[in-house]
Design a protein around this motif. Sequence first.
Motif, PDB file in Angstrom:
ATOM      1  N   GLU A  17       0.832  -1.201   0.000  1.00  0.00           N
ATOM      2  CA  GLU A  17       0.000   0.000   0.000  1.00  0.00           C
ATOM      3  C   GLU A  17       0.865   1.250   0.000  1.00  0.00           C
ATOM      4  N   GLY A  18       1.937   1.236   0.768  1.00  0.00           N
ATOM      5  CA  GLY A  18       2.842   2.374   0.792  1.00  0.00           C
ATOM      6  C   GLY A  18       3.528   2.582  -0.549  1.00  0.00           C
ATOM      7  N   ILE A  19       3.883   1.489  -1.202  1.00  0.00           N
ATOM      8  CA  ILE A  19       4.533   1.581  -2.513  1.00  0.00           C
ATOM      9  C   ILE A  19       3.567   2.143  -3.540  1.00  0.00           C
ATOM     10  N   LEU A  20       2.329   1.644  -3.545  1.00  0.00           N
ATOM     11  CA  LEU A  20       1.327   2.145  -4.489  1.00  0.00           C
ATOM     12  C   LEU A  20       1.002   3.611  -4.236  1.00  0.00           C
ATOM     13  N   THR A  21       0.901   3.993  -2.965  1.00  0.00           N
ATOM     14  CA  THR A  21       0.629   5.383  -2.626  1.00  0.00           C
ATOM     15  C   THR A  21       1.762   6.284  -3.097  1.00  0.00           C
ATOM     16  N   PHE A  22       3.006   5.848  -2.867  1.00  0.00           N
ATOM     17  CA  PHE A  22       4.157   6.634  -3.302  1.00  0.00           C
ATOM     18  C   PHE A  22       4.165   6.775  -4.815  1.00  0.00           C
ATOM     19  N   PHE A  23       3.928   5.671  -5.533  1.00  0.00           N
ATOM     20  CA  PHE A  23       3.930   5.718  -6.994  1.00  0.00           C
ATOM     21  C   PHE A  23       2.839   6.641  -7.517  1.00  0.00           C
ATOM     22  N   ALA A  24       1.634   6.522  -6.946  1.00  0.00           N
ATOM     23  CA  ALA A  24       0.503   7.320  -7.423  1.00  0.00           C
ATOM     24  C   ALA A  24       0.669   8.797  -7.101  1.00  0.00           C
ATOM     25  N   SER A  25       1.311   9.122  -5.988  1.00  0.00           N
ATOM     26  CA  SER A  25       1.401  10.523  -5.594  1.00  0.00           C
ATOM     27  C   SER A  25       2.675  11.212  -6.058  1.00  0.00           C
ATOM     28  N   LYS A  26       3.732  10.459  -6.325  1.00  0.00           N
ATOM     29  CA  LYS A  26       5.006  11.090  -6.684  1.00  0.00           C
ATOM     30  C   LYS A  26       5.467  10.785  -8.110  1.00  0.00           C
ATOM     31  N   ILE A  27       5.457   9.540  -8.508  1.00  0.00           N
ATOM     32  CA  ILE A  27       6.037   9.132  -9.784  1.00  0.00           C
ATOM     33  C   ILE A  27       5.084   9.392 -10.954  1.00  0.00           C
ATOM     34  N   ALA A  28       3.825   9.010 -10.812  1.00  0.00           N
ATOM     35  CA  ALA A  28       2.866   9.140 -11.915  1.00  0.00           C
ATOM     36  C   ALA A  28       2.711  10.587 -12.396  1.00  0.00           C
ATOM     37  N   PRO A  29       2.579  11.579 -11.505  1.00  0.00           N
ATOM     38  CA  PRO A  29       2.466  12.954 -12.016  1.00  0.00           C
ATOM     39  C   PRO A  29       3.702  13.420 -12.785  1.00  0.00           C
TER      40      PRO A  29
END
Length: 99
Positions: A32-44
């Motif tokens: 969950e932490g990895i997905l949250t990090f990816f969605a909030s930092k990497i994807a944008p």
Amino acid sequence: MMLIEVGQALWGHALSPPSAPALAAPGELNTEGILTFFASKIAPILLAILGVIFIGRASKGEVSRVLTSSAIAIIGLGFIAGAATLLIVGDSLIKMVFK
């Protein structure tokens, strides 16, 4: 009157700060932490890079390539969203069957 109370409850919920992701037990991966990090930092950042590339191509007159690339990117995002949906549905099915 009840509609106002429901609206206030929903509005208060929307303004409440997001809960912190739960920490994983030792030896487990905090997905969950990895997905949250990816969605909030990497994807944008990746979407911004794609936007700059598309704008650069469009300014050169390569509109057809931009439209093709945009369509491919949108289809790719659809596949990612579908995979996430399948992950959530599969997780709930596994919990339902094995509980």
